[in-house]
Design an enzyme around this catalytic site. Sequence first.
Site, PDB file in Angstrom:
ATOM      1  N   LYS A  39      42.883  42.657  36.519  1.00 54.40           N
ATOM      2  CA  LYS A  39      42.233  42.510  37.832  1.00 54.40           C
ATOM      3  C   LYS A  39      42.188  41.034  38.232  1.00 54.40           C
ATOM      4  CE  LYS A  39      37.929  42.472  35.284  1.00 54.40           C
ATOM      5  NZ  LYS A  39      36.915  43.333  34.666  1.00 54.40           N
ATOM      6  N   TYR A 259      31.580   9.002  42.826  1.00 55.38           N
ATOM      7  CA  TYR A 259      30.447   9.345  43.689  1.00 55.38           C
ATOM      8  C   TYR A 259      29.135   9.240  42.915  1.00 55.38           C
ATOM      9  CZ  TYR A 259      33.524  11.243  47.300  1.00 55.38           C
ATOM     10  OH  TYR A 259      34.466  11.400  48.279  1.00 55.38           O
TER      11      TYR A 259
HETATM   12  C1  LIG Z   1      36.994  43.396  33.291  1.00 54.60           C
HETATM   13  C2  LIG Z   1      36.832  44.651  32.548  1.00 54.60           C
HETATM   14  C3  LIG Z   1      37.360  44.781  31.253  1.00 54.60           C
HETATM   15  C4  LIG Z   1      37.992  43.636  30.494  1.00 54.60           C
HETATM   16  O1  LIG Z   1      36.988  42.740  30.077  1.00 54.60           O
HETATM   17  P1  LIG Z   1      37.316  41.451  29.182  1.00 54.60           P
HETATM   18  O2  LIG Z   1      35.989  40.916  28.814  1.00 54.60           O
HETATM   19  O3  LIG Z   1      38.069  40.511  30.075  1.00 54.60           O
HETATM   20  O4  LIG Z   1      38.136  41.915  28.042  1.00 54.60           O
HETATM   21  C5  LIG Z   1      37.279  46.017  30.639  1.00 54.60           C
HETATM   22  N1  LIG Z   1      36.667  47.067  31.259  1.00 54.60           N
HETATM   23  C6  LIG Z   1      36.139  46.968  32.492  1.00 54.60           C
HETATM   24  C7  LIG Z   1      35.492  48.156  33.114  1.00 54.60           C
HETATM   25  C8  LIG Z   1      36.186  45.754  33.172  1.00 54.60           C
HETATM   26  O5  LIG Z   1      35.640  45.653  34.381  1.00 54.60           O
END
Ligand SMILES: *Cc1c(COP(=O)(O)O)cnc(C)c1O
Length: 378
Positions: A39, A259
């Site tokens: 994702k 800054y």
């Molecule tokens: C993002 C997600 C994962 C993967 O999580 P990681 O900590 O990046 O391994 C797995 N299951 C769901 C439902 C997620 O939203």
Amino acid sequence: MIEGLPALTHAVVDCNAVVHNLKVVRQYTSNSKILAVIKANAYGHGLVRIANALQDADALAVARVKEGIELRLAGITNRIVVLQGFLDRDEMDAHRKFDLDPVIYGFHQLRLLATCPYLEELSLWLKLDTGMNRLGFKQEDWRAVLEWLNTHQGQWAELTWMTHLANADDLEDSTTQKQIDLFRSLTADRNEHDSIANSAGILGWKQSHSDWVRPGLMLFGVSPFAGRQGYEFGLKPVMTLRSKLVSIKQLHQGDAVGYGGDWVCNKPICLGVVAIGYGDGYPRAAQSGTLVAVNGQVVPVIGRVSMDMLTVDLSTCPHAQEGDEVELWGSQCAIEQLAKSASTIPYTLLCGITRRVGVMEIPAVEAEQPVQLAAEFS
Ligand SMILES: *Cc1c(COP(=O)(O)O)cnc(C)c1O
């Protein structure tokens, strides 16, 4: 980008490292199928590029329908799961049209499915809330869900149970075992497959491995545990963030840098200015003392990170020159360390790379094929 002029600041994405990390997941979970979570533009690494590198994954997962469609339009043929499923009939229709598996977590979705004319084509991932209190059916609703399943028994293509762990990155936290026990108590007498583990579950909670595991962060070579680094688990960093020194000069004792002038030289130093800042996704919160690597040698950031630049103390690399390479994260400077120093997590750093940053892809090399050279992408 003007054609032929490479970006000064770029992310090198090594697809061979993705392939390697997928094999590491297999070693940890030899009996589970792998639902590779890509994702958010594959955690900032490029959705389609990473999907192509993950052809050996048993399925891919994205958060939103549009991400799934993007993969299909790019010719990806792996099974694809949409973690946020569908919200309305149009999104449900898109699942069928593009052959995407929806995650089902609410009664609004079950109502749509009850009148769905192509239910028999859909593979459903039914999500139970075992304590995270985000997506999923809460325990008091499980009976109603089971009734729905009984009513529509056999009308869907496939059903897989899932839940998500809230605290698996903390190995001392008892919540994880409670979540696993609760999930198993419901699914024990079901004959469908199931899925619990994210990266932290895979690496730290063997009892969370089941028919499917869902690695995300670890595929990118990064540790989900604070205080641990990816290499400790045999993982290789996929992204190296690089820029260049654009100016070098001597500062005197008492000179204030950047800054706010927070950082004041307590002795004469050699200052280097690096062409990267929060406008590229380098965290503004990174404190003085955060390490970057100049020509392979680590030096500290000094003063505040600004939009387009940050400053480093080059006193320990007297031969550095304008144009020299600087690694902000990668195999020389662990992203986990930077995240700690900026009071954040590696996930936000990876997702936060902005479009000004060029991407240089190192394609995955197939066993028999000749080594391909890195190709520059905009
Ligand atoms: C993002 C997600 C994962 C993967 O999580 P990681 O900590 O990046 O391994 C797995 N299951 C769901 C439902 C997620 O939203």
